[in-house]
Motif scaffolding. Structure first.
Motif, PDB file in Angstrom:
ATOM      1  N   GLN A 194       0.843  -1.184   0.000  1.00 59.53           N
ATOM      2  CA  GLN A 194       0.000   0.000   0.000  1.00 59.53           C
ATOM      3  C   GLN A 194       0.877   1.232   0.000  1.00 59.53           C
ATOM      4  O   GLN A 194       1.842   1.318   0.757  1.00 59.53           O
ATOM      5  CB  GLN A 194      -0.900   0.027   1.233  1.00 59.53           C
ATOM      6  N   GLU A 195       0.563   2.171  -0.891  1.00 53.21           N
ATOM      7  CA  GLU A 195       1.314   3.423  -0.972  1.00 53.21           C
ATOM      8  C   GLU A 195       0.338   4.592  -0.946  1.00 53.21           C
ATOM      9  O   GLU A 195      -0.858   4.434  -1.171  1.00 53.21           O
ATOM     10  CB  GLU A 195       2.154   3.482  -2.247  1.00 53.21           C
ATOM     11  N   THR A 196       0.884   5.754  -0.710  1.00 51.40           N
ATOM     12  CA  THR A 196       0.064   6.947  -0.700  1.00 51.40           C
ATOM     13  C   THR A 196      -0.352   7.338  -2.106  1.00 51.40           C
ATOM     14  O   THR A 196       0.320   7.006  -3.083  1.00 51.40           O
ATOM     15  CB  THR A 196       0.830   8.118  -0.042  1.00 51.40           C
ATOM     16  N   GLY A 197      -1.473   8.020  -2.220  1.00 52.13           N
ATOM     17  CA  GLY A 197      -1.876   8.621  -3.479  1.00 52.13           C
ATOM     18  C   GLY A 197      -2.588   7.691  -4.438  1.00 52.13           C
ATOM     19  O   GLY A 197      -2.849   6.521  -4.151  1.00 52.13           O
ATOM     20  N   ILE A 198      -2.868   8.257  -5.613  1.00 54.41           N
ATOM     21  CA  ILE A 198      -3.526   7.511  -6.687  1.00 54.41           C
ATOM     22  C   ILE A 198      -2.464   6.859  -7.557  1.00 54.41           C
ATOM     23  O   ILE A 198      -1.292   7.235  -7.504  1.00 54.41           O
ATOM     24  CB  ILE A 198      -4.421   8.448  -7.522  1.00 54.41           C
ATOM     25  N   PRO A 199      -2.835   5.882  -8.386  1.00 56.58           N
ATOM     26  CA  PRO A 199      -1.847   5.249  -9.273  1.00 56.58           C
ATOM     27  C   PRO A 199      -1.206   6.259 -10.220  1.00 56.58           C
ATOM     28  O   PRO A 199      -1.822   7.255 -10.603  1.00 56.58           O
ATOM     29  CB  PRO A 199      -2.681   4.225 -10.046  1.00 56.58           C
ATOM     30  N   PHE A 200       0.042   5.989 -10.607  1.00 58.86           N
ATOM     31  CA  PHE A 200       0.764   6.869 -11.515  1.00 58.86           C
ATOM     32  C   PHE A 200      -0.057   7.224 -12.747  1.00 58.86           C
ATOM     33  O   PHE A 200      -0.116   8.382 -13.166  1.00 58.86           O
ATOM     34  CB  PHE A 200       2.063   6.202 -11.984  1.00 58.86           C
ATOM     35  N   THR A 201      -0.654   6.205 -13.358  1.00 61.49           N
ATOM     36  CA  THR A 201      -1.327   6.406 -14.640  1.00 61.49           C
ATOM     37  C   THR A 201      -2.545   7.314 -14.538  1.00 61.49           C
ATOM     38  O   THR A 201      -3.033   7.805 -15.552  1.00 61.49           O
ATOM     39  CB  THR A 201      -1.744   5.054 -15.234  1.00 61.49           C
ATOM     40  N   LYS A 202      -3.027   7.538 -13.314  1.00 61.20           N
ATOM     41  CA  LYS A 202      -4.180   8.421 -13.131  1.00 61.20           C
ATOM     42  C   LYS A 202      -3.773   9.835 -12.712  1.00 61.20           C
ATOM     43  O   LYS A 202      -4.627  10.702 -12.529  1.00 61.20           O
ATOM     44  CB  LYS A 202      -5.140   7.822 -12.093  1.00 61.20           C
ATOM     45  N   MET A 203      -2.464  10.050 -12.559  1.00 55.18           N
ATOM     46  CA  MET A 203      -1.985  11.386 -12.214  1.00 55.18           C
ATOM     47  C   MET A 203      -1.985  12.264 -13.456  1.00 55.18           C
ATOM     48  O   MET A 203      -1.451  11.867 -14.498  1.00 55.18           O
ATOM     49  CB  MET A 203      -0.557  11.316 -11.655  1.00 55.18           C
ATOM     50  N   PRO A 204      -2.572  13.447 -13.370  1.00 52.12           N
ATOM     51  CA  PRO A 204      -2.546  14.345 -14.525  1.00 52.12           C
ATOM     52  C   PRO A 204      -1.111  14.750 -14.846  1.00 52.12           C
ATOM     53  O   PRO A 204      -0.374  15.188 -13.977  1.00 52.12           O
ATOM     54  CB  PRO A 204      -3.374  15.553 -14.062  1.00 52.12           C
ATOM     55  N   GLY A 205      -0.711  14.561 -16.107  1.00 59.92           N
ATOM     56  CA  GLY A 205       0.645  14.930 -16.499  1.00 59.92           C
ATOM     57  C   GLY A 205       1.692  13.867 -16.220  1.00 59.92           C
ATOM     58  O   GLY A 205       2.891  14.133 -16.342  1.00 59.92           O
ATOM     59  N   TRP A 206       1.255  12.645 -15.868  1.00 58.98           N
ATOM     60  CA  TRP A 206       2.213  11.595 -15.517  1.00 58.98           C
ATOM     61  C   TRP A 206       3.153  11.253 -16.674  1.00 58.98           C
ATOM     62  O   TRP A 206       4.370  11.122 -16.482  1.00 58.98           O
ATOM     63  CB  TRP A 206       1.494  10.330 -15.054  1.00 58.98           C
TER      64      TRP A 206
END
Length: 385
Positions: free
Chosen positions: A281-293
């Protein structure tokens, strides 16, 4: 080798001269503003710390391409990297050195222990400290106005992970190992409380050194107890060694971790096939859902050719939000920058960044991943309101 060093130094001089010449041609003075970075840049957590520092460096280079003015002078930021080797006592000396260097703010430390160790020094100097990785609740509950974090709190994260391990993985017999740090002990204890609430049993609880890499004796005991999951509260490099040891000793239980930064390519490369089946478990949303990833990933890889951890984007955003606060405060006074951070709402790579009264993110998210065929797959994301 000497020639290469000379060539690099020469290129840096040319770039520096070009920047100053450009400023002079535009009729603007340039003022250099220093941002500090404190973290593990050597030792067991070297790759993790360097990934975070590189991310902060990338953010600074982006802002420097379109500098803003304060008091009529264009601001050029630079990053001063300081190695604390994950040692709390050394961190205090490093923090003092950064204050003496008159930094506008600090990105770090890279774990809760070191962040807490440095926090009073930065508070006394009025210098804002934004940790991209600290998840221990105590870090922001010391009463220091200058402390901020990018992550949610590990106590809260364990609420979602413990339920998932019992209800989705159907684990009933669980072993817990921590690495003796405040983070490791705290997250192990909280995870144990949550899984018990959901009906699972803690079969064993072990505490080791934060530099131990040999898990043989513990795993021989664990294997004999027929457990379903091994929860480890410790650093990413130790987690890789534990995964490999579990494979060698044919321990069939799932390896489970929380908030230690293993989601990323580094753990997969270091662990090989031993990574498969690991739940993290990690903090935040998945990389692919980050705007500008995609742009961030491409820019980071092109500039550094370095591995990205699950927490790398948070160091990038920590640097960006600090510089945005300087701009919002329209001041190079660290105390005014601190005030701006308490009021800021910044749209970053990881989402909208805003802090509550004590410096915690207002709506932290947590994602549970599983390593499958040496790739990380996001299984579930939860957001606190």
């Amino acid at each position: 080798m000497q020639f290469l060093k000379y060539r690099r130094a020469l290129m840096l001089c040319v770039v520096s001269l070009a920047l100053h010449t450009s400023g002079a041609m535009a009729g603007d003075d340039i003022q250099t503003v220093t941002i500090g970075f404190v973290g593990a840049l050597s030792g067991v957590s070297e790759s993790f710390g360097k990934s975070l520092a590189n991310a902060a460096e990338l953010a600074i280079s982006e802002v420097n391409r379109n500098p803003f003015k304060i008091d009529g002078k264009r601001v050029q930021f630079r990053l001063l990297r300081m190695d604390d080797r994950n040692d709390a006592e050394r961190t205090q000396r490093v923090a003092t050195a950064l204050v003496q260097a008159e930094v506008i703010g600090v990105i770090g430390g890279t774990n809760s222990n070191t962040s807490i160790a440095a926090s009073k020094i930065f508070s006394d100097a009025g210098v804002p400290q934004i940790s991209p990785t600290s998840s221990l609740r105590r870090y922001t509950e010391q009463g220091y106005r200058t402390t901020f974090r990018m992550l949610g709190i590990d106590d809260d994260a364990c609420i979602y992970l413990g339920e998932y391990v019992v209800k989705e993985l159907h684990a009933q017999r669980i072993a817990i190992i921590d690495n003796g740090t405040a983070f490791g002990v705290n997250v192990g204890t909280r995870f144990g409380e949550v899984v018990r609430e959901h009906g699972a049993a803690i079969v064993s609880r072990d505490s080791i050194s934060d530099v131990l890499m040999n898990f043989g004796e513990i795993l021989r005991r664990v294997k004999a107890q027929e457990i379903d999951a091994v929860f480890f509260g410790g650093y990413s490099e130790q987690t890789s060694m534990l995964a490999q040891s579990m494979l060698r000793q044919e321990v069939k239980a799932r390896l489970v971790t929380s908030m230690n930064g293993i989601v990323g390519s580094s753990f997969l490369i270091a662990s090989g096939i031993a990574a498969n089946g690991t739940v993290a478990q990690e903090t935040g949303i998945p990389f692919t859902k980050m705007p500008g990833w995609k742009k961030f990933e491409a820019d980071f890889n092109q500039r550094f050719d370095f591995q990205i951890s699950s927490m790398t984007p948070y160091a990038y955003d920590a640097a960006h939000v600090l510089m945005a606060a300087v701009r919002q405060a329209n001041s190079l006074n660290p105390r005014k920058v601190t005030n701006a951070l308490h009021e800021i709402s910044f749209k970053g790579l990881t989402g909208v960044i805003a802090f509550d009264a004590v410096g915690n993110p207002r709506s932290p998210s947590y994602t549970i991943y599983e390593a499958q065929n040496q790739k990380w797959t996001a299984m579930k994301t939860s957001t606190m309101r």
